[in-house]
Structures are given as C-alpha cells and as structure tokens.
Design a protein around this motif. Structure first.
Motif: not given
Length: 229
Positions: A77-81, A110-115, A117-123, A132-133
């Motif tokens: 879980l990552q933060f994005e200010g 803050i856009d909290l991100t399951r990084r 899962r995001q990488r999986d989606c991108r791959a 993200k959602s």
C-alpha cells in the motif's frame, strides 16, 4: 401484501472552511503521471504524453483525521500526496483560459494505491481499477474556496510519514497545470459541481503499514492527516 424497501447510501462529503455546509462528492477523477520526477521514478510513460485519467468511487473519499483500514489483496500500500481541485460549475469542452472559473476550491489529498495490484494490471494491459479504486483510497482534506486559497497554485506540497519528509515539490512543476487538466478532462466528461480532481503526485512514493501517520501540507490549505490501521 407487497413490501417495498427504499435504500439510500450516504453521500460522501468534504468539509469546506468557513462554511457550515459540506461539499457533496459526485465523482473522483485522478490524473496519472503529472510530475517528471515521478514518471522517472516509476519508469513508465513518456514525459510529454498527454494527461490521462482514471476514476475512484465517490465513497472512497475519507476526510481529515480518518483511520484508514489497511486494504485487502495487497502487500504494498503506497501513498501519493496530491493537490485536489473541487469543481463548482458545470462545463464541457472548457478552454484552458476559462478553466479556473469552474473551480470551487482546493484541498490536500492522498491517492492511496495498491501498487502490487497496479503493476499486475499494467502487465496484463488491464485497467488500473484493482490498484486504485478501493474503499477509503481517496483521503481529502478540508476544501478552501478558490478565492481564499492564497498562493496555492504557485505553492509547495509536502508529505510526511510519522514526521519524516517523504515528498516535497513545487506545484508549478506539474507537467499539466490545473487549467490544462480541467480543459483536457472536460473533453471526455461533462464536469459537474461535486467533482473532485486529484492532480497527480511527485516522486517519493513508498509503502506504508498499520500505525503509520500520513500528513500532507499544501501552501494556503489545511493539512490532511490520516492514520493506517
């Protein structure tokens, strides 16, 4: 005998400084890759790409002081200010020169991100929704009406975790400035009062866990603080 059930979900709303009424949230739009240092940090995209957008559900918004549950289905879980723009006037195909006239106000977010899962989606060339959602993924601080947000658009963003500085940037370093973001977004969607636009994050994103306190400070705006539990 016929029984009917009317079910109404509570609407997300964000406090507005100096006003008794809150800002009811209609939609949440987010800008991807809007700082060059973050594009380089993530190793993706071209620094001259047009802005692109994704959405979070309106009920992902949580307000200042919230305890955010660590979400399921992630170990990263990552933060994005980010600076958040609150839309106050309807518009489609808005010219950049007119865009600020559609802004109700600004807030820290803050856009909290399951990084992972995001990488999986991108791959897999899938939408970013899983990364993200998710619930509680869009913390938003109190909104300051635009006329009162002195120096914000030329100001600074700082994010700390447990008091340690993790992100710092001038908002003038956005690849796409707020008027351009509004103009681009309004070509694809009719913007309406109640919309929030998260404008992207600088470099420095990293993982957080239970017990971590995240604080975002932006020039001219109240700070946003949330705790991961």
């Amino acid at each position: 005998m016929t029984t009917s059930l009317l079910w109404r979900l509570p609407q997300a709303a964000v406090p507005v400084t100096g006003r008794p009424e809150a800002f009811p949230v209609r939609r949440v739009y987010c800008v991807g890759r809007n700082y060059v240092d973050h594009i380089r940090e993530m190793g993706e995209g071209d620094e001259r790409d047009d802005p692109f957008f994704f959405q979070k559900p309106a009920d992902a918004v949580v307000t200042d002081g919230s305890a955010v549950p660590y979400p399921p289905h992630t170990g990263d879980l990552q933060f994005e200010g980010e600076l958040v723009v609150a839309v106050g006037r309807e518009g489609a195909d808005v010219a950049a020169s007119d865009a600020l006239g559609h802004v109700f106000g600004f807030a820290a977010g803050i856009d909290l991100t399951r990084r992972d899962r995001q990488r999986d989606c991108r791959a897999m060339a899938h939408p970013w929704e899983a990364g993200k959602s998710f619930d509680h993924s869009a913390p938003c601080g109190p909104i300051v009406p635009a006329a009162e947000a002195t120096g914000t658009l030329d100001g600074e963003l700082r994010l700390t975790v447990n008091g340690e500085l993790r992100q710092r940037t001038g908002l003038d370093l956005m690849v796409w400035k707020v008027p351009e973001i509004i103009s681009h977004l309004s070509r694809s969607y009719r913007l309406m009062p109640g919309d929030l636009i998260y404008t992207g994050t600088p470099a420095g994103v990293a993982a957080v866990g239970p017990g971590d306190l995240i604080r975002v400070e932006i020039t001219g705006l109240p700070a946003l603080t949330v705790t991961i539990r």
